[in-house]
Design a protein around this motif. Structure first.
Motif, PDB file in Angstrom:
ATOM      1  N   SER A  47      55.144 107.499  80.380  1.00  0.00           N
ATOM      2  CA  SER A  47      56.191 108.028  81.262  1.00  0.00           C
ATOM      3  C   SER A  47      57.554 107.815  80.616  1.00  0.00           C
ATOM      4  N   SER A  48      57.594 106.872  79.694  1.00  0.00           N
ATOM      5  CA  SER A  48      58.755 106.642  78.852  1.00  0.00           C
ATOM      6  C   SER A  48      59.275 107.942  78.217  1.00  0.00           C
ATOM      7  N   VAL A  49      58.363 108.875  77.911  1.00  0.00           N
ATOM      8  CA  VAL A  49      58.785 110.133  77.287  1.00  0.00           C
ATOM      9  C   VAL A  49      58.457 111.363  78.148  1.00  0.00           C
ATOM     10  N   CYS A  50      58.059 111.160  79.420  1.00  0.00           N
ATOM     11  CA  CYS A  50      57.872 112.351  80.276  1.00  0.00           C
ATOM     12  C   CYS A  50      58.601 112.195  81.608  1.00  0.00           C
ATOM     13  N   HIS A  51      58.007 111.456  82.562  1.00  0.00           N
ATOM     14  CA  HIS A  51      58.649 111.367  83.869  1.00  0.00           C
ATOM     15  C   HIS A  51      59.441 110.075  84.068  1.00  0.00           C
ATOM     16  N   GLY A  52      59.774 109.383  82.981  1.00  0.00           N
ATOM     17  CA  GLY A  52      60.655 108.225  83.098  1.00  0.00           C
ATOM     18  C   GLY A  52      61.917 108.549  83.888  1.00  0.00           C
ATOM     19  N   PRO A  53      62.563 109.674  83.575  1.00  0.00           N
ATOM     20  CA  PRO A  53      63.773 110.040  84.322  1.00  0.00           C
ATOM     21  C   PRO A  53      63.523 110.183  85.824  1.00  0.00           C
ATOM     22  N   THR A  54      62.330 110.617  86.201  1.00  0.00           N
ATOM     23  CA  THR A  54      61.996 110.725  87.616  1.00  0.00           C
ATOM     24  C   THR A  54      62.070 109.356  88.270  1.00  0.00           C
ATOM     25  N   ILE A  55      61.556 108.361  87.551  1.00  0.00           N
ATOM     26  CA  ILE A  55      61.548 107.007  88.089  1.00  0.00           C
ATOM     27  C   ILE A  55      62.966 106.438  88.158  1.00  0.00           C
TER      28      ILE A  55
END
Lengths: 569, 279, 431
Positions: free
Chosen positions: C110-118
């Motif tokens: 998620s560090s490189v996909c939905h990290g920003p979502t979190i």
């Protein structure tokens, strides 16, 4: 096999067995309390000059599953003020309002608690709850299955099909490996799926055209006819709405006549009653409705309640009551998570700070304590903070000091907004709990209310869960409440299943406790009918197959089922 | 003020976490004690003396203590973090979290700083004579409050999300700023003397806060409205303060400048002001 | 021949649970109900397998490989544990424990996909739901920066567009579908309305929508290339929906604005809840990336980018995230589980990865296994091993084992357990 253990020479408080501070030894063998331990191999725990009680039993807390995990995810700023390094025996983690799983187990054990109930398990999220429960060490646990807004519940209530409802409840407790029937804002959460709520007991649920009154009474009846060990575990309508003590009493009146299951008088448990005992018309003129609720409870033996005591701190509120959490978000402007669960339930999470100078918060604080002190029978009012809603569970020792010391209450009251003096009766209450009453509201009575015969006491055959607190009741006086707080924050010993798990307040062993759940046989014909119904609606409305719904045995490595004998027509 | 000199010797490639480079920690100790203060490199614990030559004088009180870091320390994190008094002077660059959560005293960095310089600062003065990176004076993850007091001066350029969730205090940037300056701002003042990139003041509630753009703006968000163009008296006072107190001579040029006033962010019902100097 | 029914598909975040897998002997010979990607993954799960444990490209016994892996990690000052989104939760829990024992960093994809979502969630929250609510109630479905026709093939059919639900008995006809993207995709044909937004302009559009929902009069003729009339029409539809939802993908999280795009989307949805019911849900890619976040969160308090260097968890994306640790040449060893960073990370991060000793657990030969000092083949979770996975909406499901793994092939969890045990021994922590 664990060796035998003697807890020697302490002042034992075991209210269920009528032991009130007698100096005596407690013998543990094979994970149970026994009459006596023979042989020289028994180890000794020196409890002289200390208080000995059964391990604490928390009847209502939020420790596992999607809701608390959303709280953890939402609040990195909360975690960094309370970090927990790893030790030789323990994993690292974070604490405060949304502790990580390992830390949850350690901290409860450090306070002498050995059993904790997760009070809200959405059925579709049950697998997740059990995954987390398996990562909470030491303590015994159970999950309460959310059923008050479930599609099938509403459907059977609408059809007036009591036997169908009972079969469904029994099946759900098995499918989710749940222990009790939890109801949150009955009807309101289903309406929240359309962005609405219910405002009272006779409002209607959209599309189902049933009322909260029907939902509560039907589930209560089903619960009692199934002979479940615990009553319905009820979060009433209108939580957090000034004047809601009336709704609460109205709800209690509605269930009053329902015949309780064999072996108990109670047929309803009101959770975090503090949030549901507000008087007044709005948040400006809100006042305590505690004395009115307490008066009702004193007169009606079918009711038990827990406090949901407020602590003045920054905490994280989380409930299955989605519409309430949206309200709270709008009142505070704080960040807001809503999380709906198809066909079944919902939840919301909002950070909240209870402030001493906020009149409403000061009143809420007093309401919890008023309830604890105005309800005469300690067997029917239990200590909780509704962790972490009223405040994090690490503050239990503080609540204990307020219950046992009027001076502790007064000292706090002097720091609060003056409304606490005018709009509550707390200042006029002189009652102080003794150790026996404390043992009642924190373990003996909670275990009894849960129908856990093997918990909460130290009679022969009870589970060998014992806590020893370093405070001498023969010399203690209520003015010494700070010492009390210290003693209850870090148990001298916590013994779980006959093993010393905490010594001098530090965790020294981390066995995995049991997960309790209730097994209730459904007559074959009824079950066949039920499965037909479930299959059809799962196919049409759920997004997972019925076959993948029930929690598998693999998630219960330490499952401990209890059998309930139902009455069927 | 008594001066403690720390000269970096051989810094490892893995960053050194040295929150001990702080007047509050060193004051009242001996040089030998200071030299053996713990610092962290990855999962290993080292002592300060392994990476710095420790010389000079130590004061009894933090307020009497100055720490001079004589060299560049781009990989040294937390220099001056949480300081409450005294002063820290870095004669080069500083690593992440420089002066973060400081509540008093003065910190000067001659070179540039990395991310989170002055994050969640509540008091004191942090002056960066070169560029600062992202989240300068910002909030840490999840926190509803970033900077709550004090002053940050960046003489070079600043990265994204400068002053995010700012509540109070002041930030001045002599150079340009990257996007999302003052995001979620809820009080405080930001002055940008260079070019301001787009999306400044995004989702700002305002609460008396403003962003003054003296060197031009790439683009104003569509959720800000232009209200008026005027010469606010308070701006004159601020400009004098920037010139006289912070020594930013350029401020003098704006004493008589009219400003276009934009109010927003209307997406959140905010009343934050973006004041753009007329050319 | 054995037919396994109700099999959960371990490939994308949809976690469809209605697959029928036919097995003959040890071979999968048929898959029913699956999408094309899923079918090919099941059918070809035996291809391109990593044959045996290897050290420096040379065959080694499993014991030797574990010994070597443990030695590398135990010696490291800044070890990185990465991957985890395509394995089961048991393995994820072990990976967190390994990072803790090592005093290293644990991070997932998620560090490189939905990290920003979190990150956005941590700033402002979110209003989400399990997918069945969408199926049963949503009459307005918005796909923003996501294209399920290529990334989540059965999403439209099972959850969001086509299915007949309790209050949407008409299925597709009962829903108005809007797709918002910077370029035309196949969603244009699926949706009732396609809104093309300028590259890098999502944030402004979301803000303006929110302002308009609040009743602010929009003066601009167009925002991010979208005409005012379109915006106002969309607002009218959103406010008038009985229940609406926004599904967003990497088009929003990885474009200009990143977590602030999601922040703005959450804000829009929150605002809409004053008028009707509105929700949003990220389209998670890897089948168990939600599980990776979930397990890491309950064990440490944080979802990814967790550093144990100080003995307790610390969290800071941008500082402890894998790409940052590698690009800044900070990590001095890495263990990769069920992921292929060598193929997916930015060049400067991969360059450093190639310089440090890497241990990789994977089923297949990948660019990452090829640059690894130690490569250990493992059983495929959900095909050759049981376990738990979390759907994109957080629903946990049981993965099944439909075929036996090759002799000697262990699960990720079992290999990690063995490594932890060896690391503890090396650190003198045994007993």
């Amino acid at each position: 096999m664990m060796g035998d253990l003697i807890v020697k020479g302490g002042y034992v408080y075991d209210p269920l067995n009528g032991v009130k501070g007698d100096k005596m030894d407690v013998f543990l063998s094979g994970g149970k309390v026994v009459e006596e331990v023979k042989g020289r191999d028994a180890k000794t725990v020196d409890a002289s000059g200390k208080v000995v009680m059964a391990g604490g039993v928390d009847i209502h807390s939020h420790i596992a599953g999607s809701k608390i995990n959303i709280g953890r995810l939402l609040r990195p700023e909360d975690h960094r003020k309370d970090v927990v390094p790893r030790t030789r025996y323990t994993r690292s983690g974070v604490g405060y309002s949304c502790p990580s799983t390992f830390v949850t187990g350690y901290r409860y054990a450090q306070m002498g608690y050995t059993s904790v109930m997760e009070a809200a398990m959405p059925p579709l999220g049950a697998r997740h709850v059990h995954e987390e429960l398996n990562d909470i060490p030491i303590i015994d646990k159970a999950g309460f299955t959310l059923l008050g807004n479930n599609h099938f519940t509403l459907k059977y209530v609408k059809e007036g099909d009591m036997e169908g409802l009972k079969a469904f409840v029994a099946w759900m407790l098995w499918a989710t490996r749940g222990y009790a029937v939890k109801i949150v804002n009955p009807g309101g959460v289903e309406n929240w799926k359309w962005g609405r709520n219910v405002g009272g007991l006779d409002d209607l649920v959209y599309n189902y055209e049933v009322s909260p009154r029907q939902i509560v009474t039907s589930l209560a009846r089903a619960n009692e006819e199934l002979g479940l060990p615990h009553t319905i575990h009820l979060h009433c309508n209108n939580l957090g709405v000034p004047g809601n003590y009336e709704t609460t009493i109205e709800t209690l009146e509605a269930v009053k006549g329902i015949k309780a299951a064999e072996g108990r008088e109670a047929n309803v448990h009101i959770v975090h009653a503090q949030f549901n005992a507000l008087d007044g018309e709005n948040w400006m003129n809100v006042k305590s409705g505690a004395s009115k609720l307490a008066k009702y409870v004193n007169a009606n033996e079918n009711v038990t309640l827990d406090l949901g005591q407020v602590i003045f701190t920054d905490t994280t509120t989380m409930t299955g009551d989605g519409p309430w959490q949206f309200r709270l978000h709008n009142m505070t402007g704080n960040k807001w998570v809503n999380s709906d669960v198809e066909m079944e339930a919902g939840a919301g999470v909002v950070p909240y700070t209870f402030k001493k100078d906020n009149p409403a918060n000061a009143i809420q604080w007093a309401i919890g304590l008023e309830l604890a002190l105005l309800v005469y029978d300690p067997w029917r009012v239990y200590m909780t903070t509704d962790h972490p809603n009223g405040g994090p569970m690490i503050y239990y020792p503080k609540v204990i000091s307020w219950l046992m010391s009027r001076k502790a209450r007064t000292d706090t009251m002097l720091e609060l907004n003056k409304s606490v003096m005018r709009r509550t009766t707390l200042a006029n209450i002189y009652r102080e709990y003794d150790f026996n009453e404390l043992a009642t509201v924190t373990r003996a009575a909670t275990a009894k209310a849960l129908g856990m015969d093997h918990k909460g006491h130290l009679g022969t055959g009870a589970d060998a869960d014992v806590s020893v607190y370093d405070i001498d009741p023969s010399t203690w006086r209520p003015s010494m409440y700070k010492e009390l707080e210290k003693a209850f924050a870090k148990a001298a010993y916590t013994i779980k299943g006959g093993e010393v798990v905490v010594k001098d307040g530090e965790v020294v062993a981390t066995p995995l406790g049991a997960t309790h759940w209730v097994k209730s046989e459904v007559p074959e014909a009824l079950e066949t009918e039920l499965m037909k119904d479930l299959e059809a609606d799962f196919r049409d409305y759920y997004t997972i197959n019925l076959a993948n719904y029930p929690v598998e045995d693999a998630y219960l490595p330490t499952g401990r089922p209890m059998t309930a004998e139902g009455r069927w027509r | 003020m008594k001066e403690l000199w720390l000269t970096p010797t051989a810094l490892p490639s893995i960053p050194v976490e040295a929150e001990v480079i702080c007047p509050d920690v060193v004051a009242g100790r001996t040089l030998k004690d200071v030299s053996s203060l713990e610092v962290y490199v990855g999962n290993k614990t080292h002592i300060l003396g392994e990476f710095f030559e420790v010389e000079g004088e130590l004061a009894e009180q933090a307020s009497e203590q100055m720490i001079v870091v004589d060299g560049t320390c781009q990989t040294v994190k937390y220099i001056g973090a949480k300081m409450t008094a005294g002063s820290v002077h870095v004669k080069g660059c500083a690593g992440m979290h420089a002066g973060s959560q400081m509540s008093g005293g003065e910190m000067l960095v001659e070179g540039n700083t990395r991310d989170w310089a002055g994050a969640e600062m509540s008091g004191g003065l942090l002056r960066i004579q070169d560029d600062s990176r992202n989240m300068t004076g910002g909030a840490y993850r999840g926190s509803p409050e970033g900077m709550t007091g004090g002053c940050i001066v960046v003489e070079g350029d600043a990265g994204v999300e400068l002053g995010s969730f700012m509540r109070r205090g002041m930030i001045v940037v002599k150079g340009d700023v990257a996007p999302f300056c003052g995001v979620h701002m809820n009080g405080g003042e930001i002055f940008i003397m260079g070019q301001a990139a787009r999306r400044l003041g995004a989702e700002a509630k305002g609460n008396g806060g403003f962003i003054a753009c003296l060197g031009g703006v790439d683009e104003i968000l569509p959720t800000y409205v232009h209200e008026t163009t005027y010469k606010p008296t308070f701006m004159k006072l601020y400009m004098r303060q920037l010139r006289d107190v912070l020594g930013l001579e350029e401020a003098a040029r704006f004493l008589e400048t009219p400003f276009r006033r934009y109010v927003g962010d209307l997406a959140v019902g905010g009343n934050c002001e973006i004041l753009v100097a007329e050319k | 021949m054995v037919v396994h029914s109700d099999v959960v598909c371990p490939f994308c975040g949809c976690l469809c649970d209605d697959l029928e897998v036919t097995v003959e002997g040890d071979e999968i010979v048929g898959v029913k109900n699956a999408c094309a990607i899923s079918r090919s993954k099941f059918m070809n799960h035996g291809e391109n397998r990593l044959q045996e444990p290897a050290i420096d490209g040379k065959k080694a016994s499993l014991e030797k490989a574990i010994e070597e892996a443990a030695g590398i990690l135990a010696d490291a000052k800044r070890p990185l544990v990465y991957g985890l989104s395509s394995t089961d939760c048991g393995a994820i829990g072990r990976a967190v424990e390994l990072a803790e024992v090592l005093g290293g960093v644990v991070d997932n994809t998620s560090s490189v996909c939905h990290g920003p979502t979190i990150l956005a969630l941590q700033q402002v929250g979110e209003s989400k739901t399990t997918l069945g609510e969408v199926k049963n109630r949503a009459d307005l479905v918005v796909f923003w920066g996501s294209n399920p026709t290529e990334s989540h093939l059965r999403h439209l059919i099972r959850y969001s567009a086509m299915p007949k639900g309790m209050y949407v008995p008409e299925g597709r006809k009962g829903r108005y579908i809007v797709a918002v993207d910077v370029r035309t995709t196949r969603m244009e044909r699926v949706a009732d309305e396609f809104v093309k937004v300028d590259q890098g302009g999502d944030f402004e559009l979301l803000l303006v929508l929110r302002a308009a929902v609040r009743g602010v009069k929009i003066k601009a003729e167009s925002v991010s290339g979208v005409p005012r009339e379109t915006i106002m029409e969309l607002v009218r539809r959103m406010k008038g929906a009985k229940m609406g939802i926004i599904f967003f993908g990497l088009g929003l999280t990885q474009s200009d604005g990143r977590h602030m795009n999601i922040d703005a989307a959450v804000g829009l949805v929150t605002e809409l809840n004053h008028h009707t019911k509105f929700l949003l849900t990220p389209m998670r890619g890897h089948y168990n990336v939600a599980g990776a976040n979930s397990v890491t969160t309950w064990q440490t308090g944080y979802p990814y980018a967790v550093d144990f260097a100080r003995g307790y968890p610390r969290y800071n994306p941008g500082e402890y995230t894998s790409v940052d640790l590698l690009a800044k040449e900070e990590a001095d060893a890495a263990i990769v589980i069920a992921s292929d960073p060598a193929a997916t990370f930015p060049a400067e991060a991969v360059r450093h990865l190639a310089k440090i000793p890497v241990v990789t657990l994977d089923q297949k030969v990948t660019p990452t296994t090829m640059l690894s000092r130690v490569a250990i083949p493992v059983a495929t979770a959900g095909v050759e091993a049981e376990g738990t996975a979390y759907r994109m909406d957080g629903v946990a499901l049981r993965l099944s084992k439909v075929v036996e793994p090759e002799d000697g092939l262990l699960s990720d969890e079992a290999v990690l357990e063995a490594i932890i045990e060896r690391v503890r021994a090396l650190k003198g922590e045994v007993g």
